[in-house]
Every structure is written in structure tokens, then in C-alpha cells.
Write an enzyme that holds these catalytic residues in place. Sequence first.
Site, PDB file in Angstrom:
ATOM      1  N   ASN A   1       0.820  -1.220   0.000  1.00 39.93           N
ATOM      2  CA  ASN A   1       0.000   0.000   0.000  1.00 39.93           C
ATOM      3  C   ASN A   1       0.853   1.268   0.000  1.00 39.93           C
ATOM      4  OD1 ASN A   1      -2.093  -1.769   0.056  1.00 39.93           O
ATOM      5  ND2 ASN A   1      -2.675  -1.388   2.185  1.00 39.93           N
TER       6      ASN A   1
ATOM      7  N   SER B   1      -6.494  14.216 -48.616  1.00 39.87           N
ATOM      8  CA  SER B   1      -7.648  13.345 -48.737  1.00 39.87           C
ATOM      9  C   SER B   1      -7.358  12.303 -49.805  1.00 39.87           C
ATOM     10  CB  SER B   1      -8.884  14.163 -49.140  1.00 39.87           C
ATOM     11  OG  SER B   1      -9.835  13.324 -49.759  1.00 39.87           O
TER      12      SER B   1
ATOM     13  N   LYS C   1      -7.703  18.904 -50.979  1.00 42.68           N
ATOM     14  CA  LYS C   1      -7.828  19.040 -49.531  1.00 42.68           C
ATOM     15  C   LYS C   1      -6.509  19.085 -48.786  1.00 42.68           C
ATOM     16  CE  LYS C   1     -11.414  17.800 -47.419  1.00 42.68           C
ATOM     17  NZ  LYS C   1     -12.394  18.519 -46.605  1.00 42.68           N
TER      18      LYS C   1
ATOM     19  N   ASN D   1      -6.156  18.932 -44.702  1.00 42.06           N
ATOM     20  CA  ASN D   1      -6.989  18.849 -43.504  1.00 42.06           C
ATOM     21  C   ASN D   1      -6.195  19.061 -42.211  1.00 42.06           C
ATOM     22  OD1 ASN D   1      -9.324  18.286 -44.995  1.00 42.06           O
ATOM     23  ND2 ASN D   1      -8.824  16.096 -45.062  1.00 42.06           N
TER      24      ASN D   1
ATOM     25  N   GLU E   1      -7.576  18.645 -34.973  1.00 45.85           N
ATOM     26  CA  GLU E   1      -8.794  17.912 -34.602  1.00 45.85           C
ATOM     27  C   GLU E   1      -8.501  16.852 -33.545  1.00 45.85           C
ATOM     28  OE1 GLU E   1     -11.408  18.005 -38.658  1.00 45.85           O
ATOM     29  OE2 GLU E   1      -9.542  16.913 -38.706  1.00 45.85           O
TER      30      GLU E   1
ATOM     31  N   LYS F   1      -4.272   4.066 -12.169  1.00 50.82           N
ATOM     32  CA  LYS F   1      -3.100   4.197 -13.042  1.00 50.82           C
ATOM     33  C   LYS F   1      -3.423   4.382 -14.507  1.00 50.82           C
ATOM     34  CE  LYS F   1      -0.838   1.549  -9.633  1.00 50.82           C
ATOM     35  NZ  LYS F   1      -2.208   1.343  -9.062  1.00 50.82           N
TER      36      LYS F   1
HETATM   37  N1  ARG Z   1      -1.484  -3.392  -7.541  1.00 53.46           N
HETATM   38  C1  ARG Z   1      -1.962  -2.719  -6.391  1.00 53.46           C
HETATM   39  C2  ARG Z   1      -2.452  -1.305  -6.765  1.00 53.46           C
HETATM   40  O1  ARG Z   1      -2.154  -0.872  -7.791  1.00 53.46           O
HETATM   41  C3  ARG Z   1      -0.890  -2.606  -5.355  1.00 53.46           C
HETATM   42  C4  ARG Z   1      -1.386  -2.442  -3.957  1.00 53.46           C
HETATM   43  C5  ARG Z   1      -2.050  -3.688  -3.505  1.00 53.46           C
HETATM   44  N2  ARG Z   1      -2.369  -3.656  -2.131  1.00 53.46           N
HETATM   45  C6  ARG Z   1      -3.246  -4.468  -1.605  1.00 53.46           C
HETATM   46  N3  ARG Z   1      -3.493  -4.340  -0.343  1.00 53.46           N
HETATM   47  N4  ARG Z   1      -3.906  -5.329  -2.298  1.00 53.46           N
HETATM   48  O2  ARG Z   1      -3.146  -0.680  -6.033  1.00 53.46           O
END
Ligand code: ARG
Length: 458
Positions: free
Chosen positions: A111, A278, A284, A286, A291, A326
Site C-alpha cells: 500500500n 484526402s 484538400k 486537412n 482535430e 493508473k
Molecule cells: N497493484 C496494487 C495497486 O495498484 C498494489 C497495492 C495492492 N495492495 C493491496 N493491499 N492489495 O493498487
Amino acid sequence: SSNQMWGGRFASGPDAIMEEINASIGFDKKLFDQDIRGSIAHATMLAEKGIISSEDREKIVTGLETIRTEIESGNFEFSRQLEDIHMNIEARLAHLIGPAAGRLHTARSRNDQVAVDFRLWVKEELMKTERALTGLIEAFLDRAEEHAGTVMPGFTHLQTAQPVTFGHHCMAYVEMFGRDRNRVRHAIDHLDESPLGAAALAGTGYAIDRHLTARALGFREPTRNSIDSVSDRDFALEFLSTAAICATHLSRLAEEIVIWSTPQFGFIRLSDAFSTGSSIMPQKKNPDAAELVRAKTGRINGSLVGLLTVMKGLPLAYSKDMQEDKEQVFDAAESLELAIAAMTGMVRDLTVRTDRMKAAAGSGYSTATDLADWLVREAGLPFRDAHHVTGRAVALAESKGCDLAELSLEELQGIHPDITKAVYDVLTVEASVASRKSFGGTAPAEVKKQIAWWRARN
Ligand code: ARG
């Protein structure tokens, strides 16, 4: 078979679907370098504090460096069974150095590990964004300098409003991207704290030194609350919101480029390098890059809303939901980098069609405000009366299908007897622009002052 990290408590391995929904290695392998740096800092601190031996620390660091080389050279086999980058690296480390690898995770949890890895990644991305914005601002300053005196129509409601200069319009974007860059700097400042050592959520009983790891990883200081350290993703949200605002600015600019490069406007010509043709229509050219910049903004804004939605219902501290942070950030970062780079290229390369801009600036009664101002200044009319008189002049010109400056003196005097020949001096677009010398106004002399101000700060 059961898991090599927590198999002690488990009789069997995960269902195939469990493995699939659980694994993040497909995207979090991007964090390998941050993960290795975090682990080296952690192991070094553990050794310094006498929690592990310096021999074990040596083995761990050497092993991690080997793994870095393996990953960088494409010789690392990522395993989905091992779930994420953290466990992939740790398992490989055990394979390379044996039991010493098992000491690395002392006083640490995935964590705080993932929190520190991701913060490092986002911080580095923000620093890249800061540099990219500086390049974009530079491109605009150069074009603004070149075109400080190039008259174009200024718009409100996309209707011709008053003449401005192209340089002034460019500088409007310099202001926006300058603020974006400030937001980036603030975001860096806010996230510059190390969560490492928060462990699972409560801190740890080992005598660790969080200041040491914070410093080693280039953070200003450690975070002050272990629960917050592993729960917080507002550094990611701040990256995304900063990116979304910046992308929104890029998108407005993209929209203007699309409009300006049409044959109907013809204000600019994009370089061949930043346009496409095009397959069927030979004439053209573009504005695809513009865009796509406009479209990338949709993705980036979507990422922001996506992560806000993931986070909004989560109780403290860590929940696996947070693994979904992520991809949103990676995708937005890639899109924003590309969008800024493409826009910088377009701005540097585009040809300004000064003749077309000037012609358009003179049409649509863009100097009507100047006539009203002249009546206030020279004939002493209250502005509201001057507005009314000018409105009648515009109506007359419109009925004759001509410009204000093409009305004869007799015609103008028929509308208001105090009008003299001198009025024609303010009806040209150049005179209109030059007169707007108020601070931040469009007069070329004023625009040049603003350019100098920014040059000193870019
Ligand atoms: N792959 C997990 C994430 O991206 C890592 C942390 C996982 N921790 C856990 N207590 N399962 O969050």
C-alpha cells in the site's frame, strides 16, 4: 497452486477470472523504475537503522539493479500470476538472491509501496509537462513578436467585434498556458511528500527513518499521516484536473486553428508537416492534428471524471478500487504530452496570411466602437448617444453595402452634424488597434510590453 506471497493462509489458488480481474501488471509495469528506486531507498534505510544487515542490503540492491537492466532490455518475463509490478520484481529478486529478498518487505506494505511509486511517476510526468508548456509558450512568444502589428478581427460570439492583432491573440494563449504551468508547479508542490513507511495504514513498529527515505527519493518530506498516505490519490486527481484544464485550452486553440485554416476564413495555412490530404479530394489539406488535439481533450476530461468517480465512495484506507487510478493517469499523460507537442509544432510552423486577416478585420463594421468613442471624445456626446448615432451609421452603410469608412462626409454629417473629416482617421483598423493602449490592450506597443514581461519569466 497457492500464492507465494500469502499462500500460508490459502489452500488453493485463484480462479482464472479472479486472476484476470485482479492483475495490474499489464499496465503498472510502467512503474518498474520507480518501484526499484523505492525499494533501494527502503533497503538502504533498513540497513542504516540496523533492521537488516548491510550484506543483505548489498544483495538486494545488486539484485534490483540487475532486474532494472533485465526490464530495460526486454529480458524480463512479466507474470500475470504475480499480479503487479511489486510482486513481479520481488519474486524475481528472490530468484536472483535467495532468502535476503524476503527481508526487503520488512516495515513496508504494497500500500505504501504503490503510493510512493505512483507519486514518483506523477511527479516526473508533471515535471515533463512543465517543460513542454515552456516550449509551447516559447513558440507563442516568437509568433507574437513577429505579429505584434498584424491586424485581425477580434470576435465575440464568433462575430466580428473589434480589430485586434494576431500577436495579442497569441499572447492570450500565453496567459492560459502560463497559468496551466503554475497549476503544474502547484501540483508538484502538493505531492512532494513521501508516503513510504506508512506501511499498510497504521505505520510500523520497526524503528524506521521516513525522513531518510523521503530525502533519498527526492521528496521534500514524509507525509504526516499514515492513513492518509495510503488512501490519498488526490495527487493523481490534481494531475488529471490540471491536465484537463490545460487540454481544454489546447482544444479551444485547436478549434480556432480548424476554423482559421478553412478556405472561408483563410487566416492561416498549416504546414504540410502538420496536415493531411484526402484520398479522394485532391484539393484538400486537412487540420487532422488540430482535430485530434481537440479530441484528446475528451479522453483527458474522461480520465478525470473516471478517477473522481472511482474515489468518491471509498472509505479509508486502501481499497483495491484504487488500482484503477493508473490507467486513467497513464492515458491522460500520454494524450497531454502528444497534444502539447503537436500544438507546439503547429504554432511554430503555421503561415499567417496577414492580407486575409487584415481584410477580414476591416469588414463587419469592426471600427464602429471607434466611431462611437470619437463622438464622445471630439463631439462631447454621452457614450449611449454616441452608440445610437453610430448604430445609425452602421445601418446606413449596411443598406448601401459598404464599409463605415466608405460613407461620405455628407452622409455621416446627415446622421450627426458634429462629425468632421478627422473621423476617418479612427475608422481604419490600424488606428483602432493603435489606440487601445490600456494596460493589457491590443496596441502593438502594449503587446510588446507583455511579450517582454513573459520573456523574462519563461
Ligand atoms: N497493484 C496494487 C495497486 O495498484 C498494489 C497495492 C495492492 N495492495 C493491496 N493491499 N492489495 O493498487
